[in-house]
Design a protein around this motif. Structure first.
Motif, short mmCIF file in Angstrom:
data_model
loop_
_atom_site.label_atom_id
_atom_site.label_comp_id
_atom_site.label_asym_id
_atom_site.label_seq_id
_atom_site.Cartn_x
_atom_site.Cartn_y
_atom_site.Cartn_z
N ASN A 1 0.82 -1.22 0.00
CA ASN A 1 0.00 0.00 0.00
C ASN A 1 0.85 1.26 0.00
O ASN A 1 0.40 2.32 0.42
N GLU A 2 2.08 1.15 -0.45
CA GLU A 2 2.96 2.31 -0.47
C GLU A 2 2.49 3.32 -1.51
O GLU A 2 1.98 2.96 -2.55
N LYS A 3 2.71 4.58 -1.19
CA LYS A 3 2.33 5.65 -2.14
C LYS A 3 3.21 5.58 -3.38
O LYS A 3 4.41 5.33 -3.30
N VAL A 4 2.58 5.81 -4.52
CA VAL A 4 3.28 5.80 -5.81
C VAL A 4 2.90 7.10 -6.53
O VAL A 4 1.72 7.40 -6.68
N LEU A 5 3.91 7.86 -6.94
CA LEU A 5 3.66 9.07 -7.72
C LEU A 5 3.81 8.74 -9.19
O LEU A 5 4.84 8.21 -9.62
N ILE A 6 2.75 9.01 -9.95
CA ILE A 6 2.77 8.80 -11.39
C ILE A 6 2.80 10.18 -12.05
O ILE A 6 1.84 10.94 -11.95
N CYS A 7 3.91 10.49 -12.66
CA CYS A 7 4.07 11.78 -13.32
C CYS A 7 3.85 11.58 -14.82
O CYS A 7 4.51 10.77 -15.46
N VAL A 8 2.87 12.31 -15.36
CA VAL A 8 2.43 12.11 -16.74
C VAL A 8 2.69 13.37 -17.56
O VAL A 8 2.41 14.48 -17.12
#
Length: 184
Positions: free
Chosen positions: A66-73
């Motif tokens: 459940n770790e936070k994931v940053l998706i940069c688009v």
């Protein structure tokens, strides 16, 4: 907010084929959870949706839980402030939008974004002017048109339930946080 240590970069360059159908998206991952960072480039996913992202992570890096994931688009999620159009309204309008029976492509995206434009004087956001980026309201130059890919990403994100928080517009309470970015 928890410190983010997993980053996914998504580039929508060449987002659609000449027939208007979506191409796979180029993806890279950075995993900073261990002292030795993991960099993975050259990956592809068919769509930016929860199933594709989860599969991408399961296949390429150790358990994410459940770790936070940053998706940069490389996409635009907000319009110039004077237009007073919230991203939620863009998403609602994009869900079933097509132009001349084409659900994707440069002309479809141009017509989509032009729907919100009230004046030719409001074409750029401050951030676009600062980084000398093109506006989503411009169809030309074709090779630098960011509207086509932005529309494709927005439309992808309307499929299924909302599985992400959109920074800086939402409370960051989901595992996946999506933000726009400009590689150039």
């Amino acid at each position: 907010m928890d410190k983010i240590k997993i980053f996914i970069g998504v580039d929508q360059t060449g987002a659609t084929k000449p027939n208007g159908q979506p191409r796979p998206l180029n993806v890279s991952i950075i995993d900073q959870r261990k002292p030795k960072k993991i960099y993975i480039t050259g990956l592809k996913i068919d769509n930016l949706n929860l199933q594709s992202v989860q599969h991408l992570l399961q296949k390429n890096i150790p358990a994410v839980k459940n770790e936070k994931v940053l998706i940069c688009v490389d996409a635009v999620f907000g319009l110039p402030k004077p237009l007073k159009v919230l991203p939620v309204n863009l998403f609602k309008f994009a869900k079933n939008y097509s132009f001349l029976d084409k659900p994707f492509g440069a002309i479809t995206a141009y017509k989509f974004f032009s729907h919100f434009l009230k004046s030719s004087k409001i074409q750029h956001r401050k951030v676009e002017l600062l980084v000398k980026a093109n506006s989503i309201f411009n169809l030309q130059p074709y090779q630098k048109n960011i509207g086509c890919g932005s529309f494709r990403i927005i439309k992808n994100l309307t499929i299924g339930t909302k599985w992400f928080s959109l920074w800086p517009f939402d409370k960051l309470d989901k595992q996946f946080i999506i933000a726009e970015g400009y590689p150039s």
